[in-house]
Scaffold this motif. Sequence first.
Motif, PDB file in Angstrom:
ATOM      1  N   ARG A 274      -7.385  35.298 -10.267  1.00  0.00           N
ATOM      2  CA  ARG A 274      -8.680  34.701  -9.627  1.00  0.00           C
ATOM      3  C   ARG A 274      -8.923  33.498 -10.179  1.00  0.00           C
ATOM      4  NH1 ARG A 274     -12.378  38.889  -7.903  1.00  0.00           N
ATOM      5  NH2 ARG A 274     -11.182  40.509  -7.178  1.00  0.00           N
ATOM      6  N   ASP A 275      -8.905  33.112 -11.472  1.00  0.00           N
ATOM      7  CA  ASP A 275      -9.417  31.944 -12.223  1.00  0.00           C
ATOM      8  C   ASP A 275      -8.285  31.037 -12.857  1.00  0.00           C
ATOM      9  OD1 ASP A 275      -8.478  33.816 -14.106  1.00  0.00           O
ATOM     10  OD2 ASP A 275     -10.239  33.528 -15.427  1.00  0.00           O
ATOM     11  N   ARG A 276      -7.010  31.588 -12.236  1.00  0.00           N
ATOM     12  CA  ARG A 276      -5.720  30.870 -12.996  1.00  0.00           C
ATOM     13  C   ARG A 276      -4.471  31.290 -12.319  1.00  0.00           C
ATOM     14  NH1 ARG A 276      -7.038  35.196 -16.183  1.00  0.00           N
ATOM     15  NH2 ARG A 276      -5.341  36.066 -17.160  1.00  0.00           N
ATOM     16  N   THR A 277      -3.440  30.909 -12.619  1.00  0.00           N
ATOM     17  CA  THR A 277      -2.184  31.208 -11.892  1.00  0.00           C
ATOM     18  C   THR A 277      -1.199  31.421 -13.295  1.00  0.00           C
ATOM     19  OG1 THR A 277      -2.649  29.989  -9.908  1.00  0.00           O
ATOM     20  CG2 THR A 277      -0.164  30.465 -10.498  1.00  0.00           C
ATOM     21  N   LEU A 278      -0.483  32.447 -13.106  1.00  0.00           N
ATOM     22  CA  LEU A 278       0.216  32.917 -14.250  1.00  0.00           C
ATOM     23  C   LEU A 278       1.540  32.374 -13.671  1.00  0.00           C
ATOM     24  CD1 LEU A 278      -0.358  36.634 -15.401  1.00  0.00           C
ATOM     25  CD2 LEU A 278      -1.453  34.390 -15.971  1.00  0.00           C
ATOM     26  N   VAL A 279       2.500  31.566 -14.670  1.00  0.00           N
ATOM     27  CA  VAL A 279       3.496  31.235 -14.137  1.00  0.00           C
ATOM     28  C   VAL A 279       4.819  31.466 -15.286  1.00  0.00           C
ATOM     29  CG1 VAL A 279       2.631  29.100 -12.842  1.00  0.00           C
ATOM     30  CG2 VAL A 279       3.104  29.039 -15.219  1.00  0.00           C
ATOM     31  N   GLY A 280       6.002  31.389 -14.955  1.00  0.00           N
ATOM     32  CA  GLY A 280       6.967  31.895 -15.884  1.00  0.00           C
ATOM     33  C   GLY A 280       8.400  31.307 -15.444  1.00  0.00           C
ATOM     34  N   LEU A 281       9.214  31.494 -16.470  1.00  0.00           N
ATOM     35  CA  LEU A 281      10.504  30.797 -16.543  1.00  0.00           C
ATOM     36  C   LEU A 281      11.392  31.896 -16.764  1.00  0.00           C
ATOM     37  CD1 LEU A 281      12.723  28.667 -15.363  1.00  0.00           C
ATOM     38  CD2 LEU A 281      12.413  27.692 -17.497  1.00  0.00           C
ATOM     39  N   GLY A 282      12.685  32.421 -16.183  1.00  0.00           N
ATOM     40  CA  GLY A 282      13.554  33.425 -16.693  1.00  0.00           C
ATOM     41  C   GLY A 282      14.732  32.689 -16.854  1.00  0.00           C
ATOM     42  N   TYR A 283      15.430  32.668 -18.091  1.00  0.00           N
ATOM     43  CA  TYR A 283      16.539  31.757 -18.217  1.00  0.00           C
ATOM     44  C   TYR A 283      17.702  32.323 -19.252  1.00  0.00           C
ATOM     45  CZ  TYR A 283      13.784  30.054 -22.336  1.00  0.00           C
ATOM     46  OH  TYR A 283      13.021  29.594 -23.389  1.00  0.00           O
ATOM     47  N   ALA A 284      18.736  31.917 -19.738  1.00  0.00           N
ATOM     48  CA  ALA A 284      19.524  32.355 -20.406  1.00  0.00           C
ATOM     49  C   ALA A 284      19.402  31.503 -21.808  1.00  0.00           C
ATOM     50  CB  ALA A 284      21.353  32.428 -19.956  1.00  0.00           C
ATOM     51  N   ALA A 285      19.400  32.021 -22.953  1.00  0.00           N
ATOM     52  CA  ALA A 285      19.127  31.379 -24.203  1.00  0.00           C
ATOM     53  C   ALA A 285      20.506  30.280 -24.382  1.00  0.00           C
ATOM     54  CB  ALA A 285      18.836  32.151 -25.357  1.00  0.00           C
ATOM     55  N   ASP A 286      21.648  30.864 -24.269  1.00  0.00           N
ATOM     56  CA  ASP A 286      22.809  30.122 -24.562  1.00  0.00           C
ATOM     57  C   ASP A 286      23.228  28.994 -23.686  1.00  0.00           C
ATOM     58  OD1 ASP A 286      23.663  31.636 -22.292  1.00  0.00           O
ATOM     59  OD2 ASP A 286      25.731  32.404 -23.397  1.00  0.00           O
ATOM     60  N   GLN A 287      22.247  28.943 -22.374  1.00  0.00           N
ATOM     61  CA  GLN A 287      22.426  27.839 -21.441  1.00  0.00           C
ATOM     62  C   GLN A 287      21.260  26.822 -21.495  1.00  0.00           C
ATOM     63  OE1 GLN A 287      22.963  30.087 -17.789  1.00  0.00           O
ATOM     64  NE2 GLN A 287      25.068  29.777 -17.676  1.00  0.00           N
ATOM     65  N   THR A 288      20.234  27.538 -21.721  1.00  0.00           N
ATOM     66  CA  THR A 288      18.979  26.723 -21.582  1.00  0.00           C
ATOM     67  C   THR A 288      18.210  26.605 -22.830  1.00  0.00           C
ATOM     68  OG1 THR A 288      18.708  26.878 -19.194  1.00  0.00           O
ATOM     69  CG2 THR A 288      16.929  26.064 -20.273  1.00  0.00           C
ATOM     70  N   SER A 289      17.886  25.641 -23.686  1.00  0.00           N
ATOM     71  CA  SER A 289      17.329  25.711 -24.913  1.00  0.00           C
ATOM     72  C   SER A 289      15.731  25.846 -24.351  1.00  0.00           C
ATOM     73  CB  SER A 289      17.334  24.437 -25.797  1.00  0.00           C
ATOM     74  OG  SER A 289      16.607  23.318 -24.930  1.00  0.00           O
ATOM     75  N   ASP A 290      14.879  26.308 -25.523  1.00  0.00           N
ATOM     76  CA  ASP A 290      13.366  26.477 -25.334  1.00  0.00           C
ATOM     77  C   ASP A 290      12.833  25.164 -24.975  1.00  0.00           C
ATOM     78  OD1 ASP A 290      13.614  29.038 -25.956  1.00  0.00           O
ATOM     79  OD2 ASP A 290      12.971  29.083 -27.927  1.00  0.00           O
ATOM     80  N   SER A 291      13.312  24.102 -25.563  1.00  0.00           N
ATOM     81  CA  SER A 291      12.500  23.006 -25.281  1.00  0.00           C
ATOM     82  C   SER A 291      12.681  22.473 -23.769  1.00  0.00           C
ATOM     83  CB  SER A 291      13.244  21.704 -26.173  1.00  0.00           C
ATOM     84  OG  SER A 291      14.654  21.591 -26.265  1.00  0.00           O
ATOM     85  N   SER A 292      14.309  22.757 -23.530  1.00  0.00           N
ATOM     86  CA  SER A 292      14.500  22.141 -21.941  1.00  0.00           C
ATOM     87  C   SER A 292      13.654  23.125 -21.050  1.00  0.00           C
ATOM     88  CB  SER A 292      15.969  22.411 -21.937  1.00  0.00           C
ATOM     89  OG  SER A 292      16.888  21.857 -22.524  1.00  0.00           O
ATOM     90  N   ALA A 293      13.584  24.486 -21.423  1.00  0.00           N
ATOM     91  CA  ALA A 293      12.670  25.386 -20.577  1.00  0.00           C
ATOM     92  C   ALA A 293      11.375  24.592 -20.471  1.00  0.00           C
ATOM     93  CB  ALA A 293      12.681  26.812 -21.115  1.00  0.00           C
ATOM     94  N   ARG A 294      10.726  24.251 -21.610  1.00  0.00           N
ATOM     95  CA  ARG A 294       9.698  23.654 -21.540  1.00  0.00           C
ATOM     96  C   ARG A 294       9.436  22.525 -20.400  1.00  0.00           C
ATOM     97  NH1 ARG A 294       9.148  25.960 -26.797  1.00  0.00           N
ATOM     98  NH2 ARG A 294       7.440  27.452 -26.854  1.00  0.00           N
ATOM     99  N   ARG A 295      10.539  21.654 -20.319  1.00  0.00           N
ATOM    100  CA  ARG A 295      10.519  20.661 -19.588  1.00  0.00           C
ATOM    101  C   ARG A 295      10.556  21.034 -18.186  1.00  0.00           C
ATOM    102  NH1 ARG A 295      13.593  18.218 -23.684  1.00  0.00           N
ATOM    103  NH2 ARG A 295      15.524  18.954 -22.794  1.00  0.00           N
ATOM    104  N   ILE A 296      11.169  22.104 -17.853  1.00  0.00           N
ATOM    105  CA  ILE A 296      11.323  22.710 -16.395  1.00  0.00           C
ATOM    106  C   ILE A 296       9.874  23.063 -16.142  1.00  0.00           C
ATOM    107  CG2 ILE A 296      12.399  24.529 -15.035  1.00  0.00           C
ATOM    108  CD1 ILE A 296      14.802  24.191 -16.840  1.00  0.00           C
ATOM    109  N   LEU A 297       9.197  23.911 -17.058  1.00  0.00           N
ATOM    110  CA  LEU A 297       8.020  24.609 -16.772  1.00  0.00           C
ATOM    111  C   LEU A 297       6.893  23.896 -17.759  1.00  0.00           C
ATOM    112  CD1 LEU A 297       6.698  27.025 -14.972  1.00  0.00           C
ATOM    113  CD2 LEU A 297       7.105  28.270 -16.979  1.00  0.00           C
ATOM    114  N   PRO A 298       6.576  22.725 -17.677  1.00  0.00           N
ATOM    115  CA  PRO A 298       5.485  22.188 -18.386  1.00  0.00           C
ATOM    116  C   PRO A 298       4.415  22.942 -18.878  1.00  0.00           C
ATOM    117  CG  PRO A 298       6.290  20.743 -16.673  1.00  0.00           C
ATOM    118  CD  PRO A 298       6.633  22.007 -16.278  1.00  0.00           C
TER     119      PRO A 298
END
Length: 490
Positions: A274-298
């Motif tokens: 209702r008041d926001r949109t939940l978003v998420g990114l599923g990824y593999a840790a050995d391919q994508t770092s957490d910092s890279s994931a945050r760039r994909i999903l700011p």
Amino acid sequence: MTARPPIRSIAVLGAGIVGLSAAIAFTRALPGLAVTVIETPDDPAALTDRLAGTLPSIADFHDRIGLRERDLLAAGATHRLGTRLSDWRADGVPFVLAHGERGGAIAPGTFHQHWLNARRSGKTAAFDAFSVPATLAAADRFVHPSDDPRSPISGFGYAWRLDPPRYRDLLRALARHIGIIPVPGVYAGVERGSDGHIATLLLADGRRVAADLYLDCSGPAAPLRSALDTQWDDWRRWLPVDRLLLGAASAQIATPTDDRIAVPAGWRFVQPLRDRTLVGLGYAADQTSDSSARRILPAGDTVVPLALGVRAEPWRHNVLALGDAAAVLDPLADANLHLVHSTILRAIDLLPGRDCAPTELAEFNQRSHRQAARVRDFQAAHYLPTGRTRGPFWKRVARLPRPDSLAHTLEQFAHRGRLPFYEDESFDKDDWHGLLLGIGMIPRIADPIASASPSEAIAATLQQLADATAALPARLPPYPAYLARLERGR
């Protein structure tokens, strides 16, 4: 007949959505049961308590505990008809997975076999064009299914999209109404009896909690259940996502449709509340770092590591693990809370005596494992090769091994479009058909029963069905207007 002392008391470790659901369900089912709920600090790795998605089976659980639609609407929940998968296939054409039958009975044989024959001749619309809920979901429309089986809007199910904090508050209020008041505490250990059972649960402040049955609803660390053993079946060789980045974005217009979007590093999800949109990114840790994931999903701000798998024995001695303490799955198929509810109701239906006889627990554990394994199979089927090769994630998943039960399912379907029977399925044949045909798996051999019907007549019938289904959204108000009308009636 030998008299067996019954279970008269339970202690629940964890007062999140999982713990409160269990406490309420056991209290409703067993009048006179003494229930102690220990509100432990939230486990940052616990996933089920954070998720909004559900399956239509949630209605059965709510009926058992006494929650009605108006209660859910008051807690900010919205209706969910299906999930749109975008960029999942090489051609980029999205398709919607929705619950309920497609097409109905149009001639001898099953509908999907008639559709397959028409598709082989190039004379039919996409498979989800024959699903009323999928068509409504794609058009951002919703209507409650009709009780009249002759109606075009009958024969489908819908789920709920929960606002997790508000849903937890709703459960807390219901728990208080029936006499359950969670007490804060920090787990410190256990004392075990000579029979191996837990005799006493110890809290950090010196309190001791004794019960006949203990429910570990504390999250994946599961300190209470792990005090007995730490055996865990690792499923990460079949399921590629072992990291989830979660966040929230600004509110969108209300819709009954969730989105899963394939991206080179994995997949994103979008769930409007209702008041926001939940978003998420599923990824593999050995391919994508957490910092890279945050760039994909700011908008992402919380990383949740996933030790995907299941506890082979969620119930051992007098300790039952529930939620992430029993099984960890990513939210690709929105089955996390469904597994919790199913396990709770199974525990109540198969409730042993106070001795928790091993024979009875073995039946419970086998059924629970079978159900979780078939949910795993359904999720793993999302990663079948579809021609999509952009990104390292999708190149890897095309080479993933498959569990034996999924390999058997795919072998049968790829041959003649048939699905083998498995006990304790969470996703029915319509769900499997929608997924496998949606991603482009076409059986090699035509069904002889469906093939006996005249192809031109079947093609004409399919065209009429597709046209009638496509016309339905224009007769219904947009979902925000329908939701507002329900709110006024509440």
